[in-house]
Design an enzyme around this catalytic site. Structure first.
Site, PDB file in Angstrom:
ATOM      1  N   ASP A 139      20.432 -51.177 -34.725  1.00 57.89           N
ATOM      2  CA  ASP A 139      20.778 -52.719 -33.989  1.00 57.89           C
ATOM      3  C   ASP A 139      21.861 -52.796 -33.285  1.00 57.89           C
ATOM      4  OD1 ASP A 139      20.546 -55.142 -32.529  1.00 57.89           O
ATOM      5  OD2 ASP A 139      19.791 -55.977 -34.353  1.00 57.89           O
ATOM      6  N   GLU A 146      17.691 -49.712 -29.766  1.00 56.56           N
ATOM      7  CA  GLU A 146      17.142 -51.232 -29.094  1.00 56.56           C
ATOM      8  C   GLU A 146      17.519 -51.415 -27.941  1.00 56.56           C
ATOM      9  OE1 GLU A 146      16.886 -56.254 -29.316  1.00 56.56           O
ATOM     10  OE2 GLU A 146      18.493 -55.527 -30.223  1.00 56.56           O
ATOM     11  N   ASP A 154      20.501 -58.433 -39.173  1.00 56.06           N
ATOM     12  CA  ASP A 154      21.182 -57.192 -38.085  1.00 56.06           C
ATOM     13  C   ASP A 154      20.285 -56.594 -39.027  1.00 56.06           C
ATOM     14  OD1 ASP A 154      23.006 -58.025 -36.056  1.00 56.06           O
ATOM     15  OD2 ASP A 154      24.305 -58.487 -37.803  1.00 56.06           O
TER      16      ASP A 154
END
Length: 154
Positions: free
Chosen positions: A7, A67, A139
């Site tokens: 992430d 991501e 996260d």
């Protein structure tokens, strides 16, 4: 298969490592790479690359799932994109194949809807990885969702 979910961010990079070799998904590690906002962005990028390099050497992932962002107007856009570039470069340097997923695809893969709420995705992560407690911080939980999406979408 060992998958590293990432992430991206500048202040905090979430990571999650899963293993799928025994027929089910198992969490091996998760956490964050944290950088100090009081130092130069270039130094922060070096820290991200260094910590990511250590994770790659430790876990030897066969795939990385990252991501993919779609930014509009944001003051942090440039720095996050730069950090993402460092992440992609580090993965390429260690020849870790990479796939990218936008947030809606991650939500769809985990919770069945591209518009799922964060808690629905977290519930799916806990169920898929057979976790008693939610991974923290957020996260890291997001990175595990990204890793699982990499497994489901392979």
């Amino acid at each position: 298969m060992r998958i590293l979910g990432i992430d991206p961010g500048l202040a905090r990079v979430g990571y999650g490592v899963i293993d799928t070799s025994n027929g089910q998904q198992q969490m091996l590690d998760c956490g964050i790479i944290r950088t100090n906002p009081g130092i130069d962005d270039g130094v922060r990028m070096v820290e991200i690359a260094s910590d990511l390099r250590q994770l790659i050497r430790r876990w030897k992932p066969q795939l990385a799932a990252v991501e993919k962002f779609f930014f509009y107007r944001s003051s942090t856009t440039i720095s996050v994109v730069q950090a993402r570039g460092v992440i992609i470069m580090t993965l390429a340097r260690f020849r870790v194949p990479m796939v990218e997923f936008p947030p809606m695809q991650i939500k769809l893969a985990l919770a069945g809807s591209g518009h799922a709420e964060k808690d629905e995705v977290l519930d799916a992560v806990m169920r898929e990885l057979n976790l008693d407690q939610p991974p923290r911080p957020d996260d890291a939980a997001d990175a595990l969702a990204i890793a699982l999406t990499g497994w489901f979408q392979r």
